[in-house]
Design an enzyme around this catalytic site. Structure first.
Site, PDB file in Angstrom:
ATOM      1  CD  GLU A 262       2.711  -5.548  -8.727  1.00  0.00           C
ATOM      2  OE1 GLU A 262       3.806  -6.124  -8.915  1.00  0.00           O
ATOM      3  OE2 GLU A 262       2.598  -4.458  -8.173  1.00  0.00           O
TER       4      GLU A 262
ATOM      5  CG  ASN B  68       6.077  -0.037  -3.327  1.00  0.00           C
ATOM      6  OD1 ASN B  68       5.068  -0.533  -2.832  1.00  0.00           O
ATOM      7  ND2 ASN B  68       6.441  -0.287  -4.568  1.00  0.00           N
TER       8      ASN B  68
ATOM      9  CB  CYS C 109       6.854  -3.857  -8.659  1.00  0.00           C
ATOM     10  SG  CYS C 109       6.335  -4.358  -7.006  1.00  0.00           S
TER      11      CYS C 109
END
Length: 497
Positions: A267, A171, A301
Site C-alpha cells: 500500500e 501515520n 495516504c
C-alpha cells in the site's frame, strides 16, 4: 495497563522506558549491544521512552523462531486461534485509552484522533479472528473434464503462507499494525513486525495484548530499529513468504525488486482527488474536504490532496472551504481544543512548507495558511493550481489542499486520473448518472460518492491501483492474501455402474 517485566512506566507523562525487542513472544535486548534509542515527542521534543535497535543477528533469530512458531500455529485449530485473538481484542479494548495516549505523544496527532484510532483495535482483531475461521474451499467438477470419470474427487483448501513480514508506517501506528498482524495470525501464520521508527511504542503496546492473551512462543516478533537494517534483511529472506508493507512508493518499488518470489501486499503513495461537479452540495463538499484534507495533519495516504472543481462552482466551493478550514486550531495535541496536531517531525514540516513555496513559484495562489512553527504547519489551501504541477502530481503528506478548475465533467474525471497514483477518490454530485460514470471511469481502489477519500470501514477491501500499490487489506481480503490455495485430488478406480 500492564507492561513487560523490567519496564519503568511514568504514567503521568505516558512514557515507557527500556522497552525491549519482542522475539517470538519473549522480551529480549538487542544482541548487538547497541545503546537504546530515544523516542521523542514531535510537539515538544521530550523523551517518551527508549527502544532497542535490532541488528542482523536479531533478524536472523526472529526468522528462525518464526519458522518454528509457524509450524506449530498452523496446526492449531482455527477455533483455538480465534479464542486467543478474541482475548487479545478484549485486552486492546481495556487498554485503548492508554495506548491512544502513547500514540498521540509519539505521533503528534490530536488526543481525540489517537484514542479513536486505538479504540478500533479490538474490532479489527475480532473481524480478523472471524475471517480466520472461514477458510472455505470449493469442490472441483472434475467429471466435466473430458476423459475423466466419476471415480475422482477434487476440492481446494487454504493454508497459511508461513512467515509474514509486516512493515508499518508512523501515520496510523495502531490501525495499520492491527490490519497486518491480526489477519496474519488469524490465518495461522507467524508474524515479524517492523514498526515505524518514529512510533514503536504504540506497536509494542499492541503486541503485548497478543502476548498477554496467550499467543504461543514463536508466533509474534516486533523488531525496532533501522528500517534499512531490518527491512532489507526481512524482505529479501526466502524464508519469509509474504510481505505486507505500507509506505512510500519508492520503498515499495525497492521491496518489489529485492523480495524474490513471494506474495506481496504493497500500500503505497497517493495524490487523492476530490471532484466537485456543478450539481454538488457545496456546503457538504466543503465540510468534508475541510476534514478529509487535514485529519492527522494531512499525513494520510487517502487525505484529500487535490480538488478538481467544475468551473461553475469553483469560486463558491473555494469560498466555503476557506470558512471551514479557518475553524481549525493547531497546537498541543493533548489539548482538547486542538484539531490539527503536528507533523511527525520538524524535518517533515519543513518539507511540506517547501512544497507550498514551490507550488506558488509554479503559479498557484496561497489562499490560506502556509505558516510553519516547528513541526506544526497551518492548514493550507492553494488555489489556481495547475493540475500538472508538482503539488498536484506528487504526494504531499501534509495539511494542504490544492484546488484546480475543470471546464467540464469529462475534463474533471480525466484530471482525477492524471497522476501516477490510484488509491482513492471522492466525487460530489446529486446526479446519479454522474455518480455512475465517475465510479466507472476513475481509476482508484476506492471511489466515494458524496464524501472524500478519507473514509475507511475496517471490514472493507482497501488498496490501490497503478503506483499506489498491489494487493488488498481489510480482514477478509488480508486473510486471503496471507493464505495459499491448494487443490487436492482423490483418485479412485472405475467401478461398474
Amino acid at each position: 495497563m500492564t507492561y513487560p517485566r523490567g519496564v519503568f512506566v511514568n504514567r503521568k507523562a505516558h512514557t515507557m522506558l527500556g522497552k525491549e525487542l519482542l522475539i517470538g513472544g519473549i522480551w529480549e535486548k538487542a544482541s548487538n549491544g547497541s545503546a537504546p534509542r530515544d523516542v521523542t515527542s514531535p510537539f515538544d521534543g521530550r523523551v517518551l521512552g527508549q527502544v532497542e535497535s535490532a541488528g542482523p543477528g536479531d533478524v536472523e533469530r526472529a526468522i528462525r523462531v518464526a519458522e518454528h512458531g509457524a509450524a506449530k500455529w498452523r496446526r492449531t485449530p482455527a477455533c483455538e486461534r480465534s479464542d486467543i485473538l478474541l482475548k487479545a481484542a478484549d485486552l486492546a479494548d481495556q487498554r485503548a485509552e492508554e495506548i491512544g495516549r502513547i500514540l498521540s505523544a509519539e505521533n503528534g496527532k490530536t488526543l481525540g484522533e489517537a484514542i479513536g484510532e486505538a479504540k478500533r483495535s479490538g474490532d479489527i482483531i475480532r473481524l480478523a479472528a472471524f475471517e480466520g475461521t472461514q477458510l472455505y474451499g470449493q469442490s472441483l467438477p472434475l467429471d466435466a473434464n473430458r476423459g475423466t470419470g466419476l471415480e475422482k474427487l477434487g476440492f481446494t483448501i487454504r493454508q497459511p503462507v508461513g512467515v509474514v513480514a509486516a512493515i508499518s508506517p508512523f501515520n496510523y501506528p495502531a490501525l495499520l499494525v492491527n490490519h497486518k498482524i491480526a489477519p496474519a495470525l488469524a490465518a495461522g501464520n507467524a508474524v515479524i513486525l517492523k514498526p515505524a521508527g518514529a512510533t514503536p511504542l504504540t506497536a509494542l503496546a499492541l503486541a503485548e495484548c497478543f502476548v498477554d492473551a496467550g499467543l504461543p512462543e514463536g508466533v509474534l516478533s516486533v523488531l525496532t530499529g533501522s528500517g534499512k537494517t531490518i527491512g532489507d534483511a526481512l524482505t529479501s529472506d526466502p524464508r519469509v513468504r509474504k510481505i505486507s508493507f505500507t509506505g512510500s512508493t519508492a520503498v515499495g518499488q525497492h521491496i518489489a525488486a529485492t523480495a524474490g518470489v513471494k506474495k506481496l501486499s504493497l500500500e503505497l503513495g497517493s495524490s487523492a482527488p476530490v471532484v466537485v461537479l456543478p450539481d454538488a452540495d457545496i456546503d457538504l463538499a466543503a465540510t468534508a474536504v475541510a476534514a478529509g484534507g487535514y485529519i492527522n495533519a494531512g499525513q494520510v495516504c487517502i487525505s484529500v490532496q487535490r480538488v478538481v472543481a467544475h468551473r461553475d462552482v469553483a469560486t463558491d466551493f473555494l469560498d466555503a472551504l476557506k470558512v471551514k478550514v479557518a475553524e481549525h486550531r493547531t497546537g498541543d495535541p493533548s489539548d482538547g481544543t486542538t484539531t490539527v496536531g503536528t507533523l511527525i517531525d520538524e524535518r517533515e514540516a519543513q518539507r511540506v512548507e517547501q512544497a507550498f513555496r514551490l507550488a506558488v513559484d509554479e503559479g498557484a495562489t496561497l489562499a490560506q495558511g502556509g505558516e510553519r512553527d516547528g513541526a506544526i504547519v497551518q492548514p493550507t489551501i492553494l488555489s489556481n493550481v495547475d493540475p500538472r504541477s508538482s503539488i498536484a502530481q506528487q504526494e504531499l503528506f501534509g495539511p494542504g489542499v490544492a484546488v484546480s478548475v475543470a471546464q467540464d465533467i469529462g475534463e474533471a474525471l480525466d484530471l482525477a486520473n492524471s497522476t501516477d497514483y490510484g488509491l482513492a477518490a471522492g466525487v460530489f454530485t446529486r446526479d446519479n448518472n454522474n455518480a455512475v460514470r465517475a465510479a466507472r471511469e476513475i481509476d482508484a481502489g476506492v471511489v466515494h460518492i458524496n464524501w472524500t477519500p478519507l473514509w475507511r470501514a475496517d471490514l472493507m477491501p482497501y488498496g490501490g491501483l497503478k503506483a499506489s500499490g498491489v494487493g488488498k487489506e481489510g480482514p477478509r481480503a488480508a486473510v486471503a492474501e496471507m493464505t495459499e490455495e491448494k487443490a487436492v485430488i482423490l483418485h479412485g478406480q472405475p467401478w461398474d455402474q
